[in-house]
Design a protein around this motif. Structure first.
Motif, PDB file in Angstrom:
ATOM      1  N   ILE A   4       0.645  -5.319   5.389  1.00 18.67           N
ATOM      2  CA  ILE A   4       1.351  -6.365   6.127  1.00 18.67           C
ATOM      3  C   ILE A   4       0.753  -7.719   5.750  1.00 18.67           C
ATOM      4  N   LEU A   5       1.581  -8.613   5.236  1.00 18.34           N
ATOM      5  CA  LEU A   5       1.122  -9.915   4.778  1.00 18.34           C
ATOM      6  C   LEU A   5       1.356 -10.947   5.877  1.00 18.34           C
ATOM      7  N   ARG A  29      -0.718   4.017   9.871  1.00 17.22           N
ATOM      8  CA  ARG A  29      -1.242   3.872   8.508  1.00 17.22           C
ATOM      9  C   ARG A  29      -0.811   2.525   7.931  1.00 17.22           C
ATOM     10  N   TRP A  30      -1.530   1.490   8.308  1.00 14.67           N
ATOM     11  CA  TRP A  30      -1.234   0.144   7.845  1.00 14.67           C
ATOM     12  C   TRP A  30      -2.528  -0.611   7.622  1.00 14.67           C
ATOM     13  N   GLU A  31      -2.416  -1.697   6.884  1.00 19.78           N
ATOM     14  CA  GLU A  31      -3.473  -2.691   6.798  1.00 19.78           C
ATOM     15  C   GLU A  31      -2.840  -4.049   7.037  1.00 19.78           C
ATOM     16  N   LEU A  32      -3.507  -4.871   7.810  1.00 17.48           N
ATOM     17  CA  LEU A  32      -3.017  -6.210   8.110  1.00 17.48           C
ATOM     18  C   LEU A  32      -3.892  -7.213   7.382  1.00 17.48           C
ATOM     19  N   LEU A  33      -3.294  -7.923   6.442  1.00 19.90           N
ATOM     20  CA  LEU A  33      -3.994  -8.917   5.644  1.00 19.90           C
ATOM     21  C   LEU A  33      -3.618 -10.293   6.161  1.00 19.90           C
ATOM     22  N   VAL A  78      -4.561  -8.413  -2.882  1.00 23.23           N
ATOM     23  CA  VAL A  78      -5.530  -7.398  -2.457  1.00 23.23           C
ATOM     24  C   VAL A  78      -4.872  -6.245  -1.703  1.00 23.23           C
ATOM     25  N   ALA A  79      -3.546  -6.295  -1.541  1.00 23.55           N
ATOM     26  CA  ALA A  79      -2.837  -5.247  -0.805  1.00 23.55           C
ATOM     27  C   ALA A  79      -2.979  -3.894  -1.504  1.00 23.55           C
ATOM     28  N   ARG A  80      -3.206  -2.855  -0.718  1.00 22.80           N
ATOM     29  CA  ARG A  80      -3.396  -1.509  -1.251  1.00 22.80           C
ATOM     30  C   ARG A  80      -2.273  -0.546  -0.879  1.00 22.80           C
ATOM     31  N   GLY A  81      -1.376  -0.969  -0.004  1.00 18.81           N
ATOM     32  CA  GLY A  81      -0.337  -0.072   0.488  1.00 18.81           C
ATOM     33  C   GLY A  81       0.812   0.109  -0.487  1.00 18.81           C
ATOM     34  N   ARG A  82       1.502   1.211  -0.328  1.00 20.00           N
ATOM     35  CA  ARG A  82       2.708   1.446  -1.130  1.00 20.00           C
ATOM     36  C   ARG A  82       3.832   0.506  -0.684  1.00 20.00           C
ATOM     37  N   TYR A  83       3.893   0.262   0.617  1.00 22.58           N
ATOM     38  CA  TYR A  83       4.960  -0.574   1.163  1.00 22.58           C
ATOM     39  C   TYR A  83       4.408  -1.946   1.538  1.00 22.58           C
TER      40      TYR A  83
END
Length: 259
Positions: A4-5, A29-33, A78-83
């Motif tokens: 998530i940007l 299963r997310w990362e918040l950047l 730096v995003a690592r997610g597929r989506y």
């Protein structure tokens, strides 16, 4: 995983609510950047606090001011997610946003999607809700930006990481045109439910309508491949639809679902 940007600039009043709307997602299963773009308020400390609390949250900072597009691109690097998904620091997601949208994309084999949304004011009061066409391509997008940035999501397995054009305004619209003209995907598909809340404000870029119209025309020429004359024509249609959207919500919703 979903990356998530979130660009941030002086959003101390709203950013914590935006972060909480991500932390509260039923899909985990997310990362918040979060990329700060030169804030002078306490929003960067709020982001850092949440990053220390939850390892899925990463606080970043641009060395020089790059604007919203530049901040999103810093996150994208730096995003690592597929989506890849988008949420500005003053907007909100509903709790099942990621669950519903990922299920929709997986079940229909969709690479690029968006959804309905509602608009709230600076005090979180709902102003209106808006629908969208079932699917849009580059040709339909000439008439208006039917893809709200806070609802958009795309699959990097199919599209790769798509860098957002670095223009001051309508950079989200430029990105959608770039994706839809890439040859990798023909349509963006709409999940016909409200998944997010867009904050209309009196202080931000969205309040400067004439300037926004200028950048809309610029996007049509530079990223939509239109001539000057065609860009002026479709910008006029965009302005008319914008008036209908602002003044007669039900008519706008009736028209766009018919497209």
């Amino acid at each position: 995983m979903v990356s998530i940007l979130m660009p941030n600039f002086n959003s101390e009043e709203y950013i914590e609510r935006a972060i909480i709307s991500v932390v509260s997602q039923s899909y985990e299963r997310w990362e918040l950047l979060i990329c700060d773009d030169g804030s002078s308020d306490s929003s960067i400390e709020i982001a850092a606090k949440w990053a220390a609390r939850d390892e899925r949250i990463i606080a970043l900072k641009n060395c020089n001011n790059k604007g919203a597009a530049g901040a999103r691109n810093t996150c994208l690097n730096v995003a690592r997610g597929r989506y890849i998904a988008f949420l500005d620091s003053d907007d909100l997601w509903l709790p099942d946003k990621l669950t519903l949208q990922l299920n929709f994309m997986r079940s229909e084999n969709i690479a690029f999607s968006f959804s309905y949304h509602c608009v709230i004011d600076e005090r979180d009061n709902e102003i209106a809700s808006f629908k969208a066409p079932k699917k849009v391509d580059a040709s339909l997008m000439r008439y208006s930006n039917f893809i709200p940035c806070l609802t958009a999501m795309y699959d990097t397995k199919i599209l790769g990481k798509v860098v957002q054009p670095n223009i001051k305004k309508r950079n989200d619209f430029a990105l959608w045109l770039k994706i839809l003209n890439s040859g990798k995907v023909k349509h963006a598909h709409c999940l016909p439910v409200i998944t997010a809340k867009y904050r209309a404000n009196s202080y931000g870029l969205s309040s400067k309508k004439l300037d926004t119209l200028h950048y809309y025309k610029t996007c049509l020429k530079e990223f939509g491949g239109l001539s000057q004359l065609d860009a002026v024509f479709f910008s006029a249609i965009y302005a008319i639809l914008g008036i209908v959207k602002a003044k007669i919500h039900f008519l706008y919703n009736y028209l766009v679902v018919k497209l």
